[in-house]
Write a protein that holds these residues in place. Structure first.
Motif, short mmCIF file in Angstrom:
data_model
loop_
_atom_site.label_atom_id
_atom_site.label_comp_id
_atom_site.label_asym_id
_atom_site.label_seq_id
_atom_site.Cartn_x
_atom_site.Cartn_y
_atom_site.Cartn_z
N GLY A 1 0.78 -1.23 0.00
CA GLY A 1 0.00 0.00 0.00
C GLY A 1 0.81 1.28 0.00
O GLY A 1 0.28 2.36 0.20
N ARG A 2 2.13 1.17 -0.24
CA ARG A 2 2.93 2.40 -0.23
C ARG A 2 2.67 3.29 -1.43
O ARG A 2 2.92 4.47 -1.42
CB ARG A 2 4.42 2.05 -0.14
N ARG A 3 2.19 2.65 -2.49
CA ARG A 3 1.94 3.46 -3.69
C ARG A 3 0.79 4.44 -3.46
O ARG A 3 0.73 5.47 -4.09
CB ARG A 3 1.62 2.55 -4.89
N VAL A 4 -0.11 4.02 -2.57
CA VAL A 4 -1.26 4.88 -2.27
C VAL A 4 -1.34 5.05 -0.76
O VAL A 4 -1.45 4.08 -0.02
CB VAL A 4 -2.55 4.24 -2.83
N ASN A 5 -1.25 6.28 -0.30
CA ASN A 5 -1.32 6.55 1.13
C ASN A 5 -2.63 7.29 1.40
O ASN A 5 -2.78 8.47 1.11
CB ASN A 5 -0.11 7.43 1.52
N LEU A 6 -3.58 6.52 1.95
CA LEU A 6 -4.93 7.06 2.08
C LEU A 6 -5.01 8.20 3.08
O LEU A 6 -5.84 9.10 2.96
CB LEU A 6 -5.91 5.96 2.47
N THR A 7 -4.13 8.17 4.06
CA THR A 7 -4.21 9.22 5.07
C THR A 7 -3.49 10.49 4.63
O THR A 7 -3.93 11.59 4.89
CB THR A 7 -3.64 8.73 6.42
N ARG A 8 -2.34 10.28 3.97
CA ARG A 8 -1.64 11.46 3.45
C ARG A 8 -1.42 11.29 1.95
O ARG A 8 -0.37 10.85 1.51
CB ARG A 8 -0.31 11.65 4.18
N PRO A 9 -2.46 11.62 1.18
CA PRO A 9 -2.41 11.36 -0.27
C PRO A 9 -1.16 11.90 -0.94
O PRO A 9 -0.57 11.24 -1.80
CB PRO A 9 -3.66 12.09 -0.79
N GLU A 10 -0.69 13.07 -0.53
CA GLU A 10 0.47 13.66 -1.23
C GLU A 10 1.77 12.93 -0.90
O GLU A 10 2.80 13.23 -1.48
CB GLU A 10 0.58 15.17 -0.93
N GLU A 11 1.72 11.94 0.02
CA GLU A 11 2.91 11.13 0.25
C GLU A 11 2.83 9.79 -0.47
O GLU A 11 3.71 8.95 -0.32
CB GLU A 11 3.14 10.92 1.77
N SER A 12 1.78 9.59 -1.23
CA SER A 12 1.65 8.35 -2.01
C SER A 12 2.76 8.30 -3.05
O SER A 12 3.07 9.30 -3.69
CB SER A 12 0.30 8.32 -2.74
N LEU A 13 3.35 7.09 -3.23
CA LEU A 13 4.40 6.94 -4.24
C LEU A 13 3.90 7.29 -5.64
O LEU A 13 4.61 7.89 -6.43
CB LEU A 13 4.90 5.48 -4.24
N VAL A 14 2.65 6.90 -5.90
CA VAL A 14 2.13 7.13 -7.25
C VAL A 14 2.07 8.63 -7.55
O VAL A 14 2.27 9.06 -8.67
CB VAL A 14 0.77 6.42 -7.43
N PHE A 15 1.87 9.44 -6.52
CA PHE A 15 1.88 10.89 -6.70
C PHE A 15 3.31 11.42 -6.79
O PHE A 15 3.65 12.19 -7.69
CB PHE A 15 1.12 11.55 -5.55
#
Lengths: 452, 737
Positions: free
Chosen positions: B89-103
């Motif tokens: 789930g590191r690609r998508v960080n639901l709590t801090r979206p701007e820290e998602s890898l995909v972003f």
């Protein structure tokens, strides 16, 4: 769209305008610097022989073997070292392997068109096919731009340009006179002869001359009222007449004047023109005779490369028995003989040799032990004509699926071929309604490291 | 020319500048009536447009940098798993979206082999964050129902004008969303239309009618951009019209500002229509009668007479035999059948003669069962080998569609999927096509995507259910239903092309959303009219032949000389090789021999295209082992050399009891012989100028020039032979016009 009127408005040649918008200015051809003016580039190749491997040869089983890949990718053949350290070729390319110092291989050709007709058009014209406009093949463009040398047609197809699915590859928007002269008979046959060069019984040149003048008169009368018609004589008739009138031209097609050893060097399939015989050797020899006499572009059309089942036919035509006139060994012999012979005669620098097909084949072998169409990455071999031999340009990834680096597109290849032949890829030609079209598509980048 | 293109580019600059502000406006107006951002339908197009799932990036078969996406988003479920579930789930960080890898990766904030693909403050990144912030959902069952573009057609007044297109998607839950930014716009001809992909602005660079396609997920919509061919309006309101064809053709000519050519005279019309309907030149006495006939309805009467003739049956059997590729076939899978091609050909001729509806004809072919040596239609299943090729063949011939690409992958530019290809192949897999064509219910094909037997499917429509034993009947029902979107259009387009020299859709077998007809409304109207009249080939041919559009001369005027597709004048087209061979024989009055066929057999009546004939080979006949649509034949230099030095003309021009020999023997004067040949070959008399020219040639004594001793009678005969030769090589003879 074919026109009936044949010759269209006279095209004239112009230097491409270098305007700022829409043109990829990022990549400017290194060759451009030496271009003082005009469309001539350098001491360029005089002729080009395109060995067309029709149907799409497998890159993995020719110029880009993957000896370390799993067997379903590697295929049934081994690889061999070459005279270039670290570079391996398919085991059947033994002769070519010994002369790679004179050959350049692009292993990162990439196209998006995996269907025969579209791929053939793309590779032969450099333009992505569109229903809006038919583009001329590179050969037709050469025929159009270069003044014809003597009476031989400037663009000849040996034996013809009948491709796998009869791709419409011809003169495109250029006049019909730029379409290739297809010999229509197989140089591998013992009785090979370009037919209809000799007079019909009872006729002589005077008759033929009168007849073509009558046709011109009839055509001029009937098209007087048609604003879309062009005046002047039928270029087809004129060219055919000139060819018939020239005894020297006929000797160009006479393979029997070649020493037996030379004919053997290129390879003579003992089936001699019978069903399933491979004429690539004698076709390449004829191509050499033609470029020797000033023909600007010769396409040798070698068919049968669409091997969807049983890759062993690359090596042997019947029941998998090895056979030196199966696709790959026969190609190896003809290609190496052509490059070697041109070199021996001091003609290699002025003759560009290109061997390619419309795409590569699927890295993974299919359920019929063959490979299907794969345009994403494939290989092209070039020699002579100013090509810096002894190098491999680009590479495919581990399984030969995609370019790993230095992708080269069909437009890039076309621009490179034009450059080697001394034609600025940005040169503009015109369609019948006056539209300027570049000989190579805008955005095409010359593979500069290929050029010596 | 330089000034011209310079001006174009200058205008393009203005257009682009003007558009910047408009784009900003469009963004402000963005309306998303559905609150939830969905992975499949909203986010996937962002990733596609940014190139993430291209073959050179994560779309590669082995992925890139540890992330593998399906090529062009073909498998959204797998892509969703890859992005949301893999890598803990590191690609998508639901709590801090701007820290998602995909972003971070896509915006280039953390190292990314592909560099920055999305601007950090751009719409794409915003949508990505919104999606993650909402919980990175994949809405079950949601799909795009429709893609609408506005405008879908734009007529610009001048070169250099631009148009901004808006694309709106309608989803299966009823919601709509503007998707302009994520729609991929492509010009069919990039030299005619400049498309700015980021702003959805198209600038027309050339006069004419051009197509830009808009693509969003699997939906493709064409946009038509027109710049009239001239600045001067044309007035066509008073032009005569005889049916809907003329209404629609004149409407498009008026819009494009192309003036029409006048109408052809009776002689030109008669030659043209006789060649088109019967593949023959008109008889010389029939021409005279027709011209002399004062009645107003004589063209109708002529067309009806031709449609009812045996020559019509011969010629249209030939035309359909080429389409169906009737020939003697043999292969490893299906050995040759004695008499198969003959039975097939005779059956086809019977259908044509009896006026059997095209729907019925095709139904009989698709449901054929029986001994291929006896029952003609059974040979339909022996034309190509194997269910996959049969699927390609059927769709190409009866739907004008190329399914080929869908064998290996779903096509990003077309609607056909692997399910369609292998589903159709599955229907044909139940046919055993050896000598006796019969059903083999066990037959199946493997779907390469699933590795399991493909489910039989009507392409683009529905999967068959278990109860439907013979899928061929269902296929035939679907094809011949009045509402079928392909069947009637494919055949009327072929009929149109035969008579008018160009298909409304070109190439004839390439119907695609992205390759629209030049006159879409006309194609629809012709198809509807054909269906309403019982799929009667003669009806549609009659409609076309009696239109005023068909009746125009082939002579272009200075103002319409560049028109090659809008029918302001008739198009000149080369006679087909077989028709030309027959015409040569008819004019010379000496038949050619074809293989072992009886003397007098016409080339169009040959059953087997492999029948030995050097003449037909050199003229470029279609071998029918592949589609004849793109057959070009040798032509060019070999053909011309053969005309000069081969036997095709030389053997027969002066042959005993041929037309020339007979006229000379009867003591006909040379200039009357010239006139006879004009009538036979061109369907007209020589003009005064031509007459003068030939008189001069015939009076000149070539022996004087050549210093040879030739008796006058003989030299005149030589000149007449040369005249006949040149007549048969002239453009006016070898074309229909």
């Amino acid at each position: 769209m074919k026109r009936c009127d044949g010759q269209t408005r006279r095209d004239f040649i112009r230097v491409g305008g270098l305007t700022a918008l829409g043109l990829g200015l990022g990549n400017f051809f290194s060759i451009e610097r030496s271009l003082a003016a005009g469309n001539q580039t350098r001491a360029a190749a005089k002729s080009c022989i395109l060995i067309w491997l029709d149907g799409g040869p497998s890159h993995l089983d020719t110029f880009d073997p993957k000896p370390d890949a799993p067997s379903e990718v590697r295929g049934p053949f081994a690889s061999i070292p070459t005279n270039l350290p670290g570079i391996r070729l398919n085991e059947m390319l033994t002769r070519t392997a010994g002369m790679l110092d004179r050959v350049a291989i692009i292993r990162s050709m990439t196209s998006t068109l995996g269907e025969h007709n579209l791929g053939t058009q793309y590779l032969m014209t450099g333009y992505r096919p569109t229903p809006a406009l038919e583009y001329p093949t590179i050969g037709a463009t050469i025929a159009h731009v270069r003044a014809a040398q003597g009476v031989l047609p400037p663009y000849i197809a040996v034996p013809d340009l009948e491709t796998r699915d009869r791709a419409p590859v011809g003169n495109g928007y250029l006049p019909a006179s730029t379409s290739p002269f297809s010999l229509g008979s197989d140089p591998g046959r013992p009785d090979f002869k370009v037919r209809d060069l000799d007079f019909y019984e009872g006729l002589d040149l005077e008759h033929l001359d009168r007849r073509r003048q009558f046709v011109d008169a009839l055509d001029n009368f009937s098209r007087a009222k048609d604003a879309s018609a062009t005046s002047g004589s039928d270029p087809d008739l004129e060219r055919a007449y000139n060819l018939i009138a020239s005894p020297d031209a006929k000797t160009a097609f006479d393979l029997s004047t070649e020493p037996a050893a030379v004919r053997e060097r290129y390879g003579i399939d003992p089936r001699r023109g019978q069903a399933n015989s491979n004429n690539i050797g004698q076709s390449c020899l004829l191509a050499r005779r033609l470029v020797e006499r000033g023909v600007g572009f010769v396409t040798v059309n070698n068919t049968g490369w669409d091997v969807h089942s049983d890759l062993l036919v690359y090596k042997g035509r019947s029941a998998g028995l090895p056979d030196e006139y199966a696709l790959i060994p026969a190609f190896d012999r003809a290609f190496s003989a052509l490059v070697g012979d041109l070199s021996d005669r001091g003609m290699l620098d002025e003759t560009l040799v290109v061997a390619m097909g419309e795409f590569g084949r699927t890295p993974k072998i299919n359920t019929q032990a063959g490979r299907d169409h794969w345009p994403n990455v494939f290989s092209v071999a070039l020699a002579g004509g100013g090509v810096a031999g002894g190098q491999v340009i680009g590479s495919s990834d581990a399984f030969g699926e995609f370019p790993a680096d230095r992708p080269v597109t069909p437009p890039d290849l076309a621009a490179t071929i034009f450059t080697l032949l001394g034609i600025n890829p940005k040169m503009e030609l015109h369609t019948s309604d006056g539209r300027p079209i570049r000989v190579a598509p805008p955005g095409a980048t010359v593979v500069s490291e290929l050029i010596r | 020319m330089d000034a011209h293109s310079g001006k174009t580019r200058f205008l393009a600059v203005i257009a682009l500048t003007a558009l910047l502000s408009m784009t900003a406006l469009a963004q402000d107006n963005r309306v998303a009536t559905r609150e939830i951002v969905d992975f499949d339908n909203d986010l996937m197009p962002v990733l596609t447009k940014a190139g993430c799932n291209a073959g050179a990036c994560h779309g590669a078969a082995i992925g890139r940098g540890g992330l593998k996406l399906s090529l062009f988003g073909g498998s959204p479920d797998a892509d969703y798993r890859a992005i949301v579930r893999e890598l803990e789930g590191r690609r998508v960080n639901l709590t801090r979206p701007e820290e998602s890898l995909v972003f971070l990766k896509s915006t280039g904030a953390s190292p990314h082999g592909g560099g920055r693909r999305l601007e950090p403050d751009g719409d794409g990144a915003r949508l990505l964050l919104e999606w993650i912030g909402q919980g990175a959902s994949q809405v079950a069952g949601l799909r795009v129902e429709q893609l609408e573009v506005t405008p879908s057609r734009h007529v610009a007044n001048a070169i250099g004008q631009s148009v901004t297109v808006r694309a709106t998607a309608t989803f299966s839950d009823g919601s709509t969303r503007e998707v302009t930014s994520w729609t991929i716009f492509t010009a069919e001809d990039p030299s005619a239309v400049d498309v700015d992909p980021d702003r959805a602005v198209s600038t027309v660079l050339r006069r004419g009618r051009h197509i830009v396609t808009a693509r969003y997920l699997g939906h493709v919509v064409p946009i038509e951009l027109v710049v009239p061919l001239s600045d001067v309006a044309v007035h066509l309101a008073d032009e005569p019209r005889s049916n809907f064809i003329d209404e629609l053709i004149l409407e498009s000519l008026a819009m494009l500002r192309v003036p029409t050519s006048p109408f052809a005279d009776d002689r030109a019309f008669m030659r043209r229509v006789t060649l088109d309907l019967t593949g023959r030149l008109p008889e010389t006495n029939a021409v005279a009668e027709f011209v002399a006939d004062p009645s107003t309805g004589k063209r109708e009467a002529l067309v009806d007479h031709l449609l009812a003739s045996e020559a019509f049956n011969d010629y249209w059997t030939f035309e359909l035999a080429k389409l169906l590729r009737i020939r003697n076939t043999r292969s490893r899978r299906a050995p040759a059948v004695e008499g198969g091609a003959l039975a097939y050909h005779e059956w086809l001729r019977r259908q044509i003669r009896e006026g059997v509806g095209y729907d019925q004809l095709v139904r009989t072919l698709i449901t054929a069962i029986g001994d291929a040596g006896q029952y003609g239609p059974a040979n339909f299943y022996r034309t190509v080998q194997g269910p996959g090729l049969q699927a390609e063949f059927m769709s190409e011939v009866f739907m004008g569609a190329r399914l080929r690409c869908a064998n290996c992958h779903n096509h990003p530019l077309d609607r056909w999927t692997q399910d369609d290809y292998h589903g159709l192949a599955a229907i044909f897999a139940t046919v055993d096509s050896r000598t006796i064509v019969k059903l083999n219910p066990e037959g199946e094909v493997i779907h390469p995507g699933t590795g399991t037997p493909a489910t039989a499917r009507i392409p683009g429509d529905r999967f068959l259910v278990d109860g439907e034993a013979d899928g061929r009947a269902a296929l035939a029902d679907w094809l011949t239903e009045g509402s079928n979107p392909y069947f009637a259009k494919a055949i009327v387009n072929r009929l149109w092309s035969t008579l008018m020299g160009r298909g409304l859709v070109e190439p004839l077998d390439d119907f695609r959303v992205t390759n629209p007809a030049t006159h879409p409304a006309l194609l629809d109207a012709l198809a509807d009219d054909f269906v309403e009249h019982g799929y009667d080939l003669r009806h549609t041919l009659r409609r076309i032949a009696l239109s005023t559009t068909y009746a125009r001369t082939a002579n272009a005027t200075p103002d319409n000389a560049n028109d090659d597709r809008f029918y302001s004048h008739a198009l000149r087209r080369r006679l087909e090789p077989e028709v030309l061979a027959d015409a040569i024989s008819d004019v010379l009055g000496v038949a050619d021999r074809y293989g072992d066929e009886p003397e007098g057999t016409r080339a169009v009546a040959l059953v087997d295209p492999a029948t030995r004939s050097e003449a037909l080979d050199i003229l470029g006949r279609c071998a029918r082992d592949a589609s004849c649509d793109s057959s070009t034949g040798p032509g060019g230099m070999p053909r011309t050399l053969h005309l000069f030095n081969g036997p095709l003309l030389n053997r027969r021009i002066g042959a005993p009891s041929g037309r020339l020999d007979t006229l000379i023997a009867a003591g006909t004067s040379p200039i009357d012989i010239v006139a006879e040949f004009y009538l036979a070959a061109l369907g007209r008399h020589p003009t005064a100028d031509e007459q003068a020219f030939w008189n001069e040639q015939l009076d000149a004594d070539p022996s004087a020039e050549s210093q040879r001793e030739i008796a006058p009678a003989e030299s005149r005969r030589e000149i007449l032979e040369s005249f006949v030769w040149s007549l048969l090589v002239s453009q006016e003879f070898v074309t229909n016009h």
